[in-house]
Design an enzyme around this catalytic site. Structure first.
Site, PDB file in Angstrom:
ATOM      1  N   GLU A  80       2.788   0.488   1.870  1.00  8.97           N
ATOM      2  CA  GLU A  80       4.126   0.017   1.320  1.00  8.97           C
ATOM      3  C   GLU A  80       3.674  -1.040   0.820  1.00  8.97           C
ATOM      4  O   GLU A  80       4.682  -1.611   0.290  1.00  8.97           O
ATOM      5  CB  GLU A  80       4.688   1.156   1.317  1.00  8.97           C
ATOM      6  CG  GLU A  80       5.658   2.519   1.715  1.00  8.97           C
ATOM      7  CD  GLU A  80       5.341   2.820   2.479  1.00  8.97           C
ATOM      8  OE1 GLU A  80       5.637   4.760   2.353  1.00  8.97           O
ATOM      9  OE2 GLU A  80       4.494   2.591   3.358  1.00  8.97           O
ATOM     10  N   PHE A 138      17.577  12.069  10.727  1.00  5.97           N
ATOM     11  CA  PHE A 138      15.547  12.201  10.816  1.00  5.97           C
ATOM     12  C   PHE A 138      15.650  11.025   9.745  1.00  5.97           C
ATOM     13  O   PHE A 138      16.176  11.199   8.255  1.00  5.97           O
ATOM     14  CB  PHE A 138      15.163  13.201  10.424  1.00  5.97           C
ATOM     15  CG  PHE A 138      13.579  12.925  10.263  1.00  5.97           C
ATOM     16  CD1 PHE A 138      12.553  12.756  11.329  1.00  5.97           C
ATOM     17  CD2 PHE A 138      12.617  13.291   8.808  1.00  5.97           C
ATOM     18  CE1 PHE A 138      12.361  12.743  11.317  1.00  5.97           C
ATOM     19  CE2 PHE A 138      11.844  13.215   9.190  1.00  5.97           C
ATOM     20  CZ  PHE A 138      10.787  12.782   9.931  1.00  5.97           C
ATOM     21  N   GLN A 139      15.229   9.287  10.339  1.00  2.00           N
ATOM     22  CA  GLN A 139      14.068   8.827   9.392  1.00  2.00           C
ATOM     23  C   GLN A 139      15.510   7.344   9.039  1.00  2.00           C
ATOM     24  O   GLN A 139      15.141   7.226   7.882  1.00  2.00           O
ATOM     25  CB  GLN A 139      13.787   9.253   8.314  1.00  2.00           C
ATOM     26  CG  GLN A 139      12.148  10.043   8.935  1.00  2.00           C
ATOM     27  CD  GLN A 139      11.726   9.786   7.787  1.00  2.00           C
ATOM     28  OE1 GLN A 139      11.716  10.209   6.119  1.00  2.00           O
ATOM     29  NE2 GLN A 139       9.726  10.075   8.044  1.00  2.00           N
ATOM     30  N   VAL A 141      -3.889 -15.901   3.905  1.00  2.00           N
ATOM     31  CA  VAL A 141      -2.967 -16.676   4.307  1.00  2.00           C
ATOM     32  C   VAL A 141      -4.007 -17.346   6.015  1.00  2.00           C
ATOM     33  O   VAL A 141      -4.596 -17.127   6.169  1.00  2.00           O
ATOM     34  CB  VAL A 141      -2.436 -16.178   5.618  1.00  2.00           C
ATOM     35  CG1 VAL A 141      -2.096 -15.766   6.487  1.00  2.00           C
ATOM     36  CG2 VAL A 141      -1.094 -17.536   5.525  1.00  2.00           C
ATOM     37  N   PHE A 177      -7.497 -19.983  12.477  1.00  4.34           N
ATOM     38  CA  PHE A 177      -6.529 -20.529  12.453  1.00  4.34           C
ATOM     39  C   PHE A 177      -5.769 -21.012  14.346  1.00  4.34           C
ATOM     40  O   PHE A 177      -5.179 -21.454  14.383  1.00  4.34           O
ATOM     41  CB  PHE A 177      -5.827 -21.098  11.370  1.00  4.34           C
ATOM     42  CG  PHE A 177      -5.113 -22.167  11.732  1.00  4.34           C
ATOM     43  CD1 PHE A 177      -5.431 -23.359  10.181  1.00  4.34           C
ATOM     44  CD2 PHE A 177      -3.372 -22.600  11.569  1.00  4.34           C
ATOM     45  CE1 PHE A 177      -4.679 -24.436  10.160  1.00  4.34           C
ATOM     46  CE2 PHE A 177      -3.106 -23.591  11.528  1.00  4.34           C
ATOM     47  CZ  PHE A 177      -4.041 -25.000  10.325  1.00  4.34           C
TER      48      PHE A 177
END
Length: 572
Positions: free
Chosen positions: A49, A111-112, A380, A465
């Site tokens: 997602e 649940f969830q 990034v 980085f």
């Protein structure tokens, strides 16, 4: 009577929505089935997602229109949140559908169960729970208008069982998307700005993403004021091209000419930018700012004048009130510094034989071979550095990244959204090996949707980085090494085109062949892990930290790394 889900889909269709990025789940069944029956809005399936939210953000960034993503209850919509933060900070209009647990179970620890109204609050302008069938289309319409008019994210929370109920009688509004007016500054503000600029002798313009569509107006202003133009990262695609006054970027990944053009001015005009790094602003200059959002004025530095208005319209009203500057000394100095800085950046030659391959060469090759209207997405940090410094923009190319939120793993998901939205344009993802690996499961989405995305992986086996930041602070890098597979072989195992490049002489040919390939392609390039990415100004603390790292590296038996660093700096 239609269901709530059907009414929701009708409302999104009335707003011009063409697709929804998401991952199916039982709490979304009513909505996905309504999409199937409606037939005009496509469901674009992804494997994660977070990818859906980044993809929707890319669509909104490219078109300026509303984009939509969706996640099922609990963990499903939680995965949206990082991508939605990116969308919100980029100010692109996105509506997220966060499915919820059964309505009667809310508050029971079911649940969830999560509480989306609280979880998404920080990354949205509007978030509301549809708890009654009569809420639709009103809540959906409100979410759409909030996203479009405020330029950001709106979240609709809806339980799976509520979506299956009969909807109320109200139909979607005919004129759902309001027209956004052009914000024009007051005459007195324009006059005051003209007076301030007419009084300056060494003027610098610092320009950002708010200058989209105002390229010619900014160039004309710079010409009249003999002012160098410094651009922020998000201003690159709008200002760098065909601009004889451009002197480059400033900031943590900029270069020295942009930094010094700001430091040397007596008058600084900020144009459509919310450039965040306060240490790069001049301390003694008079500073004015033009921004369409009043809340940005003076946020980063002390202003002598703040003007609210659309950049293009403000500059058009300002031009006739300005006196033509005759002294071009400040401009000439800035341009000479830019030429010197640019030569320093372009030290890697096309015929470089250095191994591992210089990432600068990879980025330059991408720019040279990409189509004139290519869409680039950059992961990034290091890929963003190379994109900022080496991609050539021309007014038709686009550059998308997580430039404000700074999330890893953004490039490939944004490339998915870009390619779905613009199927006839070339889309190139400049992916770091760490970023690509984080969400590389959605390479399967590219395969399933048959998207011809080109993914160039800067494979240096390190979180580059972060590694440099540790060294600059005097720490021995810990946890930054990556034991990567052969990404090209992995790609081939998925049935896609993959090529691994280890020899610099083979880079251009391999990349050209991959770009010409009709389908998706992954170009896995082994790049130098010790390439230095330094800001245009280095603090005493950073110098001390880097020296401390070098001493620790020798004591820790990492002397070979110092030798490699020296060779990389002096060979090409």
């Amino acid at each position: 009577m239609p269901t709530v889900a059907q009414r929701l889909v009708e409302t999104l269709s009335a707003a011009g929505v063409e697709r929804i990025f998401g991952l199916v789940g039982d709490s979304l069944n009513g909505i996905t089935d309504s999409l199937r029956g409606h037939g005009e809005i496509a469901w674009v399936p992804v494997r994660h997602e977070e990818v859906a939210a980044f993809a929707a953000g890319a669509e909104a960034a490219l078109t300026g229109n509303l984009a939509v993503c969706a996640g099922s209850c609990g963990p499903g919509n939680l995965h949206l949140i990082n991508g939605l933060f990116d969308c919100h900070r980029n100010r692109v209009p996105v509506v997220a559908i966060a499915a919820h647990i059964p309505n009667a179970e809310i508050g029971s620890g079911y649940f969830q169960e999560t509480h989306p109204q609280f979880l998404f609050k920080e990354c949205s302008h509007y978030i509301e729970l549809v708890s009654d069938p009569t809420h639709v289309p009103r809540i959906v319409e409100t979410a759409i208008r909030e996203a479009v008019t405020k330029r950001g994210v709106a979240v609709i929370v809806i339980s799976g069982d509520t979506a299956l109920k009969e909807a109320g009688a109200q139909m979607p509004a005919a004129n759902l998307i309001p027209r956004i007016p052009t914000v024009v500054p007051t005459d007195s503000d324009v006059a005051a700005l003209a007076e301030l600029l007419n009084g300056g002798s060494r003027i610098t313009l610092m320009c950002g993403a708010g200058c989209a569509g105002a390229h010619d107006d900014v160039v004309a202003l710079a010409d009249k004021l003999n002012a160098p133009v410094v651009h922020a990262l998000r201003g690159k695609e709008h200002l760098e091209w065909e601009n004889p006054f451009d002197v480059g970027m400033t900031g943590l990944i900029g270069w020295s000419s942009g930094y010094h053009a700001m430091l040397a001015c007596d008058t600084l005009l900020l144009v459509g930018t919310d450039f965040p790094y306060r240490q790069f602003y001049p301390k003694d200059a008079r500073i004015a700012q033009i921004d369409i959002r009043g809340e940005n004025l003076g946020k980063r530095c002390r202003l002598e004048l703040g003007v609210i208005g659309d950049v293009k319209e403000t500059l058009r009203r300002l031009q006739p009130k300005l006196e033509k500057k005759t002294d071009d000394g400040h401009l000439r100095t800035a341009l000479a510094h830019y030429r010197s800085a640019r030569a320093g950046l372009d030290w890697v030659k096309p015929d470089s034989h250095h191994k591992p391959i210089h990432p600068q060469l990879v980025a330059t090759t991408i720019s040279n071979l990409a189509s004139d209207d290519a869409i680039f997405t950059a992961d990034v940090v290091e890929p963003t550095v190379w994109a900022a410094r080496y991609l050539k923009m021309n007014g038709k190319r686009r550059l998308i990244g997580s430039f404000l939120h700074g999330s890893m793993a953004n490039a490939m998901p944004q490339a998915i959204g870009a390619q779905v939205t613009c199927p006839k344009r070339q889309v190139i993802s400049m992916s770091g090996d760490g970023g690509f690996a984080m969400l590389m499961g959605d390479l399967l989405t590219i395969r399933q949707l048959r998207l011809p995305v080109k993914i160039v992986i800067f494979n240096n086996g390190i979180l580059g980085f972060v590694d440099i930041e540790m060294k600059a602070s005097g720490f021995l890098p810990t946890g930054t090494r990556l034991d990567n597979p052969n990404f090209a072989d992995m790609t081939k195992a998925m049935g896609l085109y993959g090529v691994r490049v280890e020899e610099p002489a083979e880079l251009a040919g391999a990349m050209e062949a991959a770009f010409k390939h009709e389908g998706a392609a992954v170009i896995d390039v082994l790049t130098d892990p010790v390439e230095l990415v330094m800001p245009p100004t280095i603090t005493v603390e950073q110098v001390k930290g880097f020296s401390a790292w070098m001493m620790k590296a020798v004591l820790d038996g990492r002397g070979k790394e110092l030798v490699h660093l020296a060779k990389s700096a002096w060979q090409n």
